[in-house]
Design a protein around this motif. Structure first.
Motif, PDB file in Angstrom:
ATOM      1  N   ASP A 104      -3.236 -16.601 -35.201  1.00 18.07           N
ATOM      2  CA  ASP A 104      -2.335 -17.449 -34.418  1.00 18.07           C
ATOM      3  C   ASP A 104      -2.988 -18.787 -34.095  1.00 18.07           C
ATOM      4  N   ASP A 106      -2.933 -20.268 -31.193  1.00 13.91           N
ATOM      5  CA  ASP A 106      -3.018 -20.484 -29.745  1.00 13.91           C
ATOM      6  C   ASP A 106      -4.319 -19.987 -29.119  1.00 13.91           C
ATOM      7  N   GLN A 108      -5.658 -17.244 -29.123  1.00 13.97           N
ATOM      8  CA  GLN A 108      -5.701 -15.861 -28.638  1.00 13.97           C
ATOM      9  C   GLN A 108      -6.527 -14.966 -29.564  1.00 13.97           C
ATOM     10  N   ARG A 210      -3.830 -17.150 -23.630  1.00 11.14           N
ATOM     11  CA  ARG A 210      -3.313 -18.411 -24.158  1.00 11.14           C
ATOM     12  C   ARG A 210      -3.665 -19.526 -23.154  1.00 11.14           C
TER      13      ARG A 210
HETATM   14 MG    MG Z   1      -0.034 -15.925 -28.563  1.00 18.13          MG
END
Ligand code: MG
Ligand code: UDP
Length: 333
Positions: A104, A106, A108, A210
């Motif tokens: 991802d 973000d 994470q 996040r």
């Molecule tokens: Mg996420």
């Protein structure tokens, strides 16, 4: 026999692709991509980052295009928001690496874990997935939903869908090719990873939080994703409808027998309008739910038979960008 992965690629002499789906990630992606490139360049010099802009309405596309000047980015812009599952597939279709990491945009998914994944890949594992080590922090209702979901999709013979395994994973080229060859539109990636099989191993990791923005998945979209997964991988709901039908039929036969016996032995006629009304409502409910469940499957068949492309690309740039065909479908479709 094919040469095992470990013998084909010495450390540092392989091509590594990363697929990063991004939907409205303008606040994070500008910091994330340089960090990702720095982390994977430590592992090999031959790196490509496939960024799939899944119809973002913010500046995600501009930021990524600007970064392409300094970083090895293959930029793909989908013509609208197709959802994360399809964005991942669009990225996989474009990769050229010997192994591919999905993650991802973000922060994470900790980039430091990629080194560990590559190590396992070099030891001969063809799919290295991650599982959440800290599910306990999630709301109880979400955990219950996820248990029910894995029970529904999980027990198909031979198909191993590990509980709580996420999309953050490394795939060998053979796994990527197998996934790209699957023709279905109703795509549920976590199920497809399990369906293709190959030598797989999990690593338990702690997901980071996040830093800004919020998850794109609300309870409704998670439920829709679960419906996609269940209809793509299980016929259990259909069996449950059959069982419910059987149970209701048996109960109604017993009731009929009881009414006859009561009439013969005691000469009583049951007044029971309320009972009758309740039974009618109950049965109508059961029938409508059953129809809905069958309808979910029929709807998916409808989606499949139309044979539309899984996604449309409106822009593509960077090394490896492919010429678009009329209708903007990539050459593999
Ligand atoms: Mg996420
Ligand atoms: N994403 C996407 N298309 C979507 C929704 C999400 O490409 O329709 C991307 C998003 O930009 C992020 C990743 O998928 O890189 C995971 O999304 P998010 O962080 O919202 O999900 P969560 O972490 O809550 O599972």
């Amino acid at each position: 026999m094919n040469t095992p992965v470990s013998q084909r690629f010495a450390p540092g002499s392989f091509r590594l692709s990363c697929v990063v789906p991004a939907y409205n990630e303008a606040s994070l992606i500008g910091d994330f991509l340089p960090q990702l490139v720095a982390a994977v360049r430590d592992l090999t010099a031959d790196v490509e980052i496939v960024v799939v802009n899944d119809g973002s309405r913010d500046a995600t596309g501009d930021i990524v295009t600007q970064l392409s000047a300094q970083l090895p980015i293959h930029y793909i812009e989908l013509s609208r928001n197709f959802g994360k599952e399809v964005a991942l597939q669009a990225g996989l279709d474009a990769t050229t690496g010997d192994c591919v990491v999905l993650l991802d945009a973000d922060f994470q998914h900790p980039v430091a874990v990629i080194a560990l994944m590559v190590e396992r890949w070099q030891a001969g594992i063809e799919m290295v997935y991650t599982t959440k080590a800290d599910r306990d922090s999630e709301p109880a209702l979400r955990r219950l939903g996820s248990r029910l979901f894995y029970w529904l999709v999980g027990s198909r013979r031979g198909v191993d869908i590990p509980t709580d395994a996420g999309d953050f994973r490394l795939l060998d080229r053979c796994v990527v090719d197998a996934l790209c060859a699957l023709p279905e539109r109703n795509r549920f990636m976590k199920g497809l990873y399990g369906w293709v099989g190959f030598r797989s191993e999990g690593i338990a990791i702690t997901m980071d939080a996040r830093p800004t923005g919020e998850s794109k998945f609300n309870p409704m979209s998670l439920a829709a994703l679960a419906a996609t997964g269940i209809t793509a991988f299980s016929v259990k709901p259909l069996r449950m409808v059959t069982l419910a039908g059987l149970a209701v039929s048996v109960v109604s036969i017993l009731m009929a027998v009881w009414i006859v016996i009561e009439k013969l032995l005691f000469g009583q006629v049951i007044p029971g309008f309320a009972t009758l009304a309740a039974a009618v409502f109950f049965l109508s409910g059961v029938q409508l739910i059953s129809l809905g469940i069958v309808g979910e499957y029929v709807g998916r068949i409808f989606e499949e038979v139309k044979q539309r492309p899984r996604y449309l690309i409106s822009r593509e740039s960077g090394p490896g960008a492919r010429p678009l065909r009329p209708g903007n479908t990539p050459p593999s479709l």
